[in-house]
Scaffold this motif. Sequence first.
Motif, PDB file in Angstrom:
ATOM      1  N   VAL A   1       0.863  -1.182   0.000  1.00  0.00           N
ATOM      2  CA  VAL A   1       0.000   0.000   0.000  1.00  0.00           C
ATOM      3  C   VAL A   1       0.899   1.232   0.000  1.00  0.00           C
ATOM      4  CG1 VAL A   1      -1.553   1.381   1.434  1.00  0.00           C
ATOM      5  CG2 VAL A   1      -2.023  -1.020   1.074  1.00  0.00           C
ATOM      6  N   ALA A   2       0.546   2.227  -0.803  1.00  0.00           N
ATOM      7  CA  ALA A   2       1.344   3.453  -0.866  1.00  0.00           C
ATOM      8  C   ALA A   2       1.225   4.210   0.450  1.00  0.00           C
ATOM      9  CB  ALA A   2       0.869   4.329  -2.018  1.00  0.00           C
ATOM     10  N   SER A   3       2.377   4.629   0.997  1.00  0.00           N
ATOM     11  CA  SER A   3       2.346   5.353   2.270  1.00  0.00           C
ATOM     12  C   SER A   3       1.794   6.765   2.090  1.00  0.00           C
ATOM     13  CB  SER A   3       3.753   5.410   2.870  1.00  0.00           C
ATOM     14  OG  SER A   3       4.657   6.051   1.979  1.00  0.00           O
ATOM     15  N   PHE A   4       2.037   7.370   0.932  1.00  0.00           N
ATOM     16  CA  PHE A   4       1.506   8.700   0.633  1.00  0.00           C
ATOM     17  C   PHE A   4       0.557   8.614  -0.559  1.00  0.00           C
ATOM     18  CE2 PHE A   4       5.418   9.863   2.875  1.00  0.00           C
ATOM     19  CZ  PHE A   4       4.938  10.812   3.760  1.00  0.00           C
ATOM     20  N   GLY A   5      -0.239   9.638  -0.719  1.00  0.00           N
ATOM     21  CA  GLY A   5      -1.164   9.662  -1.846  1.00  0.00           C
ATOM     22  C   GLY A   5      -0.480   9.828  -3.181  1.00  0.00           C
ATOM     23  N   ASN A   6       0.769  10.331  -3.191  1.00  0.00           N
ATOM     24  CA  ASN A   6       1.495  10.541  -4.442  1.00  0.00           C
ATOM     25  C   ASN A   6       2.746   9.682  -4.537  1.00  0.00           C
ATOM     26  OD1 ASN A   6       3.108  11.776  -2.542  1.00  0.00           O
ATOM     27  ND2 ASN A   6       3.508  13.611  -3.753  1.00  0.00           N
ATOM     28  N   SER A   7       2.812   8.585  -3.792  1.00  0.00           N
ATOM     29  CA  SER A   7       3.991   7.705  -3.838  1.00  0.00           C
ATOM     30  C   SER A   7       4.176   7.164  -5.250  1.00  0.00           C
ATOM     31  CB  SER A   7       3.843   6.561  -2.844  1.00  0.00           C
ATOM     32  OG  SER A   7       3.768   7.043  -1.521  1.00  0.00           O
ATOM     33  N   GLN A   8       5.419   7.258  -5.740  1.00  0.00           N
ATOM     34  CA  GLN A   8       5.733   6.778  -7.079  1.00  0.00           C
ATOM     35  C   GLN A   8       6.073   5.295  -7.051  1.00  0.00           C
ATOM     36  OE1 GLN A   8       5.343   8.815  -9.778  1.00  0.00           O
ATOM     37  NE2 GLN A   8       4.601  10.286  -8.254  1.00  0.00           N
ATOM     38  N   ALA A   9       5.768   4.617  -8.157  1.00  0.00           N
ATOM     39  CA  ALA A   9       5.968   3.161  -8.216  1.00  0.00           C
ATOM     40  C   ALA A   9       7.440   2.790  -8.116  1.00  0.00           C
ATOM     41  CB  ALA A   9       5.359   2.602  -9.506  1.00  0.00           C
ATOM     42  N   GLN A  10       8.334   3.651  -8.590  1.00  0.00           N
ATOM     43  CA  GLN A  10       9.755   3.313  -8.553  1.00  0.00           C
ATOM     44  C   GLN A  10      10.362   3.509  -7.176  1.00  0.00           C
ATOM     45  OE1 GLN A  10       8.353   5.597 -10.447  1.00  0.00           O
ATOM     46  NE2 GLN A  10       9.388   7.575 -10.333  1.00  0.00           N
ATOM     47  N   ASP A  11       9.687   4.226  -6.283  1.00  0.00           N
ATOM     48  CA  ASP A  11      10.187   4.435  -4.929  1.00  0.00           C
ATOM     49  C   ASP A  11       9.649   3.314  -4.033  1.00  0.00           C
ATOM     50  OD1 ASP A  11      11.377   6.753  -5.859  1.00  0.00           O
ATOM     51  OD2 ASP A  11       9.674   8.008  -5.309  1.00  0.00           O
ATOM     52  N   VAL A  12      10.362   2.188  -4.026  1.00  0.00           N
ATOM     53  CA  VAL A  12       9.876   1.006  -3.312  1.00  0.00           C
ATOM     54  C   VAL A  12       9.778   1.266  -1.814  1.00  0.00           C
ATOM     55  CG1 VAL A  12      10.330  -1.436  -2.860  1.00  0.00           C
ATOM     56  CG2 VAL A  12      10.855  -0.474  -5.094  1.00  0.00           C
ATOM     57  N   LEU A  13      10.712   2.042  -1.265  1.00  0.00           N
ATOM     58  CA  LEU A  13      10.701   2.312   0.166  1.00  0.00           C
ATOM     59  C   LEU A  13       9.532   3.193   0.584  1.00  0.00           C
ATOM     60  CD1 LEU A  13      14.517   2.873   0.821  1.00  0.00           C
ATOM     61  CD2 LEU A  13      13.179   0.786   1.128  1.00  0.00           C
ATOM     62  N   ASP A  14       8.824   3.754  -0.373  1.00  0.00           N
ATOM     63  CA  ASP A  14       7.674   4.602  -0.077  1.00  0.00           C
ATOM     64  C   ASP A  14       6.380   3.798  -0.042  1.00  0.00           C
ATOM     65  OD1 ASP A  14       7.283   7.147   0.739  1.00  0.00           O
ATOM     66  OD2 ASP A  14       6.906   7.999  -1.220  1.00  0.00           O
ATOM     67  N   TRP A  15       6.477   2.467  -0.034  1.00  0.00           N
ATOM     68  CA  TRP A  15       5.306   1.599  -0.019  1.00  0.00           C
ATOM     69  C   TRP A  15       5.370   0.706   1.210  1.00  0.00           C
ATOM     70  CZ3 TRP A  15       1.511   1.323  -4.038  1.00  0.00           C
ATOM     71  CH2 TRP A  15       1.728   2.238  -5.083  1.00  0.00           C
ATOM     72  N   VAL A  16       4.210   0.451   1.809  1.00  0.00           N
ATOM     73  CA  VAL A  16       4.109  -0.301   3.059  1.00  0.00           C
ATOM     74  C   VAL A  16       3.605  -1.709   2.744  1.00  0.00           C
ATOM     75  CG1 VAL A  16       3.013  -0.391   5.318  1.00  0.00           C
ATOM     76  CG2 VAL A  16       3.639   1.815   4.325  1.00  0.00           C
ATOM     77  N   PRO A  17       4.321  -2.760   3.196  1.00  0.00           N
ATOM     78  CA  PRO A  17       3.814  -4.128   2.948  1.00  0.00           C
ATOM     79  C   PRO A  17       2.579  -4.416   3.793  1.00  0.00           C
ATOM     80  CG  PRO A  17       5.785  -4.184   4.314  1.00  0.00           C
ATOM     81  CD  PRO A  17       5.623  -2.751   3.879  1.00  0.00           C
ATOM     82  N   ILE A  18       1.674  -5.195   3.227  1.00  0.00           N
ATOM     83  CA  ILE A  18       0.449  -5.596   3.925  1.00  0.00           C
ATOM     84  C   ILE A  18       0.740  -6.863   4.711  1.00  0.00           C
ATOM     85  CG2 ILE A  18      -1.945  -6.298   3.668  1.00  0.00           C
ATOM     86  CD1 ILE A  18      -2.112  -4.670   1.134  1.00  0.00           C
ATOM     87  N   THR A  19       0.550  -6.803   6.020  1.00  0.00           N
ATOM     88  CA  THR A  19       0.746  -7.973   6.878  1.00  0.00           C
ATOM     89  C   THR A  19      -0.544  -8.781   6.907  1.00  0.00           C
ATOM     90  OG1 THR A  19       2.318  -6.726   8.246  1.00  0.00           O
ATOM     91  CG2 THR A  19       1.382  -8.739   9.182  1.00  0.00           C
ATOM     92  N   GLN A  20      -0.456 -10.072   6.563  1.00  0.00           N
ATOM     93  CA  GLN A  20      -1.620 -10.937   6.528  1.00  0.00           C
ATOM     94  C   GLN A  20      -1.571 -11.911   7.693  1.00  0.00           C
ATOM     95  OE1 GLN A  20      -2.854 -12.529   2.762  1.00  0.00           O
ATOM     96  NE2 GLN A  20      -1.682 -11.011   1.589  1.00  0.00           N
ATOM     97  N   LEU A  21      -2.647 -11.950   8.467  1.00  0.00           N
ATOM     98  CA  LEU A  21      -2.764 -12.830   9.624  1.00  0.00           C
ATOM     99  C   LEU A  21      -3.945 -13.766   9.446  1.00  0.00           C
ATOM    100  CD1 LEU A  21      -2.214 -10.240  12.516  1.00  0.00           C
ATOM    101  CD2 LEU A  21      -0.504 -11.682  11.409  1.00  0.00           C
TER     102      LEU A  21
END
Length: 604
Positions: free
Chosen positions: A451-471
């Motif tokens: 999930v993008a951490s910001f509303g304008n996070s770019q696809a190439q900025d991987v560190l700007d995306w948050v992984p979804i934890t599945q339980l």
Amino acid sequence: MAAPGLGVFFVLILLLLLPPPPLRAEEPAAEPADTHDAAQARARIVPAPVTDVAKLCVCDLLVAQCDINCCCDPDCSAEDFSLFTTCSVPVVTGDSQLCSQKAAVYSLDVEANPPERIFKLIDQVNPSIFCIHATNYEQAVYLKSPEIPTPENFDQLLDKFGGATFSAEPDSWNLDTDAQNPPDANETYRYEYGVPVQTEDAFLRLPSPVVSSWCSDANPAGFLVNQATKCIRSVSVEKCDSIQALSMLFYINSSILAVPKSSQMVNITVQSIVVQGQNGMRTLLNSSDVLRLPMVLDGLCINAVLGVNYHITHTDTGEIIEAAAAFVLGAISKEALSIEQSFEISFTQENTQPVPLSGNPGYVVGLPVRAGFRPQGSGIIQSSNKHSQLTILQSTSTQDCLAAQGARAPVLFGYNMISGCKLRITAAMKCQPLAQTLLDVLKGQSFPEYVASFGNSQAQDVLDWVPITQLHISEQEPTGEKKWGWECRKKLEGTHGIFRGGVSLLLWKLFLTLQSSCQIPVSLGIEVKWTKYGSLVNPQARIVNVTATITTTTLKQLPSGRERIIPITSSVVFTDISSPAEPGYKAWPTINIKLPFDFFYPFV
């Protein structure tokens, strides 16, 4: 008594045996010792810095008010300092390139009663051998005071600053641009964010209101800056064919430079032409290669430009390769003295699909949460589902879970939502296919990974995306003998990790014998944790954690001819984990929305 001549003889012999004094050039007059020491002391003394770091305070944002935790704020009193928890800016320094500079160090003595601020002024030495010895050019430190217009210099200032563009640099800075920018160096230029898009005569115009609502054609379009403007244009039907702003040629007659200061041109093509009638109905023309110029017909000005939509395609290196314009043309009646025009410009990188943003930079409440996947060794690829975002199950009028596949609703930032359906279970249903079907209903065909951490996070900025934890959790556990088999299963799956080898296989077979039911997913709960990022005056919403929890329940085998109905639910909860607001600042308001009456049916 010895003869006198003998003593003279020995003196001469002694002078001859002594070594001759070294030859020296003419020496200057001897310098007094105190003058020489003073010269060396002057060489070691660093001139007084132009900037006084004791008076600098980068966290002093409020005028005539004490900023929270700003230890250098002159508006704060000792009573204010006693309430601080920490110093937001502990060290204030000047130019880091100086060889030696002063540094103001701020801290809090929490052991004092009441706590008090500690201020120290220390010397810092730059270890680099390339450093500035002294900053003694005061004009380079401060902004130059603007020249006040007077009756004597008004015409001169008007000529200098009255145009669409001007240079604030003094004439002494003018250099030979041809020598610094030879023709071969043009290929090294590229467009950067915000740089005006240049054309062969000036720049690409994007009319917009400046002071009033009237259109100004002096607004340049910035590279990668998506804009949408509306403004009022004064018109006269009798002269509409001579008003440039009403003609399509005015917006496409200048070619765009592929890169700044180059000779490579990109023509603006006509992408589409839409004709708007007097009743507001719009019709798309089949052919867009024929220019329609404004003209007077039966007291109307037809083919007048009502809107222009530019679309620019560029490479990843900042080079414009395509430019297109979509027009909206309409008719103006002779009673109209003005019309409203709309303009828009968007940018797309080649070989990519345009992706709508959900904020800039922080999320905007009510816009979709952006999501995507990350293949091995590549950047983020955004979701390709219908909404291109994170989605949940959407309730249908039939409330049949087995028929609800494909009905999805986007997860909107800041909106807590719940939806669901009903599952009718019969004895003939197989457990494993049913469990997989329900999982597809809850998660969709392709549940995203990030999930993008910001509303304008770019696809190439991987560190700007948050992984979804599945339980995965169980709604309830069996009792009695089945509870013992449940514990065996836990241990076999590694929860306790004490069974190994053949003993595990025997216990697993025993567990399968005792366990005559299966586990099916009954709910999906998504929790989105976000925080306020940036200035307290204008906080930006940033997602920091996303957890998707699948809850399963035990489905017992039904006797033949019996049925059972189980509710399946899907929900989203947004949790603000920001630090509590400091005194004097208000929290974000609660947003109440009204969704369709059957959106959550049959759940409340």
